[in-house]
Design an enzyme around this catalytic site. Structure first.
Site, PDB file in Angstrom:
ATOM      1  N   ASP A 212     -16.126  82.750  -5.764  1.00  0.00           N
ATOM      2  CA  ASP A 212     -15.586  84.099  -5.905  1.00  0.00           C
ATOM      3  C   ASP A 212     -15.969  84.947  -4.693  1.00  0.00           C
ATOM      4  O   ASP A 212     -17.118  84.908  -4.242  1.00  0.00           O
ATOM      5  CB  ASP A 212     -16.165  84.721  -7.184  1.00  0.00           C
ATOM      6  CG  ASP A 212     -15.486  86.020  -7.550  1.00  0.00           C
ATOM      7  OD1 ASP A 212     -14.256  86.010  -7.782  1.00  0.00           O
ATOM      8  OD2 ASP A 212     -16.168  87.065  -7.604  1.00  0.00           O
ATOM      9  N   GLU A 277     -12.656  81.761  -2.288  1.00  0.00           N
ATOM     10  CA  GLU A 277     -11.742  82.901  -2.407  1.00  0.00           C
ATOM     11  C   GLU A 277     -12.074  83.823  -1.237  1.00  0.00           C
ATOM     12  O   GLU A 277     -12.993  84.647  -1.319  1.00  0.00           O
ATOM     13  CB  GLU A 277     -11.942  83.636  -3.735  1.00  0.00           C
ATOM     14  CG  GLU A 277     -10.880  84.696  -3.944  1.00  0.00           C
ATOM     15  CD  GLU A 277     -11.347  85.937  -4.692  1.00  0.00           C
ATOM     16  OE1 GLU A 277     -10.483  86.686  -5.138  1.00  0.00           O
ATOM     17  OE2 GLU A 277     -12.560  86.182  -4.803  1.00  0.00           O
TER      18      GLU A 277
HETATM   19  C1  NOJ Z   1     -12.157  88.092  -7.550  1.00  0.00           C
HETATM   20  C2  NOJ Z   1     -11.674  87.709  -8.905  1.00  0.00           C
HETATM   21  O1  NOJ Z   1     -10.528  86.915  -8.756  1.00  0.00           O
HETATM   22  C3  NOJ Z   1     -11.394  88.998  -9.647  1.00  0.00           C
HETATM   23  O2  NOJ Z   1     -10.731  88.766 -10.855  1.00  0.00           O
HETATM   24  C4  NOJ Z   1     -12.704  89.719  -9.852  1.00  0.00           C
HETATM   25  O3  NOJ Z   1     -12.477  90.977 -10.451  1.00  0.00           O
HETATM   26  C5  NOJ Z   1     -13.418  89.929  -8.512  1.00  0.00           C
HETATM   27  N1  NOJ Z   1     -13.421  88.758  -7.690  1.00  0.00           N
HETATM   28  C6  NOJ Z   1     -14.857  90.316  -8.738  1.00  0.00           C
HETATM   29  O4  NOJ Z   1     -15.602  89.201  -9.155  1.00  0.00           O
END
Ligand code: NOJ
Length: 539
Positions: A212, A277
């Site tokens: 993440d 990500e």
């Molecule tokens: C990215 C995630 O995909 C999203 O859903 C989340 O709110 C943020 N990171 C914070 O963790």
């Protein structure tokens, strides 16, 4: 003993398993509910794994299922090595992995290293006193001379990135909600803690991690203000305010890559994937994350911002490939953005275009990625019953009235109550126009999105050109047509309103068309509007 997938891999034995793979995102909360509480869970997922395997994808990524107060639907983790009772327990998780592996599917789990929940024992301890053992697990700063936040950094979800902690007289940092305090990656104890967390899941048999906000972990050590790019009107939404700054000091710091190089060594003996990500929108910075032994793959999000325009899509993809090569993951949709079907105009036309775009993504080097429901053409546009209070907590302004809920609606399975998703009340409504034709069962017949998606992925599996390191060559053609070839395989997508000739199509035989029919005009092979074609070059 953890299981390993009984996979019929088509990649060469010396290639990692994810080479040329296709991923499937399970937004667990909305996938399948086994116990009637209205929330999807791991047992519900286990029972529906055949659907995922039957699509022809190679692996699934499961969104966070860890114990969590759910301020951000699991992206606020209170225990990194357990399962939230709402989703099951560790034994149910093991059964999901075992069944997935039997079906030849790999399993990737989310790891959330930028922040924890404010209910995590580390943070509870950290807030107990300035001398607490875990104080330095988080980012604490003294106030500015005027008593305000230490610098001008803002949260992605609105307001300052700092919350005052009265009892200990300092501010703590949070890139997202105040309930998601940022972890302090300048502290070696945090590194050690996450290495133990990764090892815990690897030993349970997972095949990799989706990391993440992989670009956010570290900050400028002197916490300088971010330069202001432009002023914004008072009351502007969170996204507008966030983008009014040049985020040179609070994200994408050079030292973050060392973390992934270390993780790479840690996961390598398990043959596990590190998929980041990386929420950056320029190709070069994203490319850095997959260079020199850092991440294996990084999501490339500009791919899900482009409109229905062959030229714009080609430019975006070509720039990304130049920077990231075969190390990018191409999301068709995500749980944070409107789905491809909606972005491309909604309804049947939006779904046809989404399938055409998926065809293009599947053919690229790297990994194409579907979000659950993309295979049904789920749209989300007609979601009118989103709960504004809940959105206030975790919706992101700037997308649309329903925030992020539009891409998180429950999976419609069949004609039973609540389309087979739950026997209780679904935590989030289905779009108002959902009907039997939108369900998995309803799409088992005819030329449905589901059957065409399966046909596309079956075609990919038959074409080794799309699985290995075959070079991609862009082909020049009409403005409304994007076309490339890899080896003897040609892929073309038509975003125009009329049939378009496919460059090189004279010598090609069509193998797959996403919707409509190809035509011949003399020797020319013509692609139908709103569609993509996979063809095989003869000779
Ligand atoms: C990215 C995630 O995909 C999203 O859903 C989340 O709110 C943020 N990171 C914070 O963790």
């Amino acid at each position: 003993m953890p299981t390993r997938p009984a996979t019929t891999t088509v990649t060469a034995p010396w290639e990692p398993w994810w080479t040329g793979a296709v991923g499937y995102q399970v937004y667990l909360r909305s996938f399948a509910d086994s116990d009637g509480d209205g929330i999807g869970d791991l047992e519900g997922l286990r029972r529906r794994l055949d659907h995922i395997a039957g699509l022809g994808v190679d692996y699934l990524w499961i969104t966070p299922f860890y114990p969590s107060p759910q301020a951000d639907h699991g992206y606020d983790v209170a225990d990194y090595t357990d399962v939230d009772p709402a989703y099951g327990n560790l034994a149910t998780f093991d059964r999901v992995v075992a069944r997935a592996h039997r079906l030849g599917l790999r399993v990737v789990v989310d790891v959330v290293p930028n922040h924890s929940s404010d209910r995590h024992p580390w943070f509870l301890d950290a807030t107990s006193s300035r001398d607490a053992a875990h104080r330095d697990h988080y980012v604490w700063r003294d106030p500015a001379p005027d008593g305000g936040p230490p610098n001008n950094w803002v949260s992605k979800f609105g307001g300052p990135a700092w919350t005052w902690h009265e009892a200990t007289g300092q501010y703590y940092m949070h890139t997202f909600l105040a309930q998601q305090p940022d972890l302090n990656w300048a502290n070696p104890a945090v590194h050690a803690a996450f290495e133990a967390i990764l090892t815990f899941w690897l030993e349970r048999g997972v095949d990799g991690f989706r990391i993440d906000t992989a670009h956010l972990l570290t900050e400028d050590p002197s916490f300088r203000d971010n330069p202001v790019l432009h002023e914004v009107a008072p009351g502007a939404d969170a996204e507008t305010v966030y983008h009014a700054f040049d985020h040179r000091h609070d994200l994408d710091q050079p030292d973050v890559l060392a973390i992934y190089r270390r993780w790479r060594e840690l996961v390598a003996p398990y043959g596990a994937l590190l998929l980041g990500e990386v929420g950056l929108f320029e190709p070069e910075p994203v490319g850095r994350y997959v260079a020199d032994g850092a991440l294996d793959l990084a999501f490339y999000f500009p791919a899900l911002k482009v409109g229905w325009d062959a030229g714009a899509i080609r430019d975006e993809l070509a720039a990304a490939l130049a920077a990231g090569g075969d190390r990018l993951a191409w999301p068709l949709s995500s749980h944070d953005d409107p789905r491809a079907t909606q972005r491309f105009g909604g309804g049947e036309r939006g779904a046809a275009r989404a399938l055409a775009y998926l065809t293009v993504l599947v053919g690229l080097p790297g990994n194409a990625f579907l979000l659950q429901g993309d295979e049904l053409g789920v749209d989300g546009t007609a979601l009118t019953t989103a709960d504004p209070e809940r959105l206030g907590a975790h919706g992101v302004a700037g997308h649309d009235v329903a925030g992020r809920d539009v891409s998180r609606t429950p999976m419609p399975w069949d004609g039973q109550t609540n389309f087979g998703f739950t026997s209780g009340t679904p935590w989030l409504a289905f779009p108002d126009d959902t009907s039997l034709q939108d369900t998995v069962a309803g799409q088992e017949h005819g030329r449905s999105q589901l059957r065409r998606t399966r046909a596309l992925l079956a075609e990919r599996a038959r074409l080794p050109d799309l699985r290995g390191d075959e070079e991609l060559e862009w082909l020049e053609g009409p403005d409304a047509l994007l076309a490339y070839r890899r080896g003897r395989t040609l892929i073309a997508m038509n975003t125009g309103r009329t049939y378009q000739p496919i460059p090189g199509g004279r010598d090609a035989r069509a193998r797959f068309v996403s919707t409509g029919e190809v035509r011949r005009d003399g020797d020319d092979l013509l692609a139908p509007p709103d569609a993509a074609v996979i063809a095989e070059l003869r000779g």
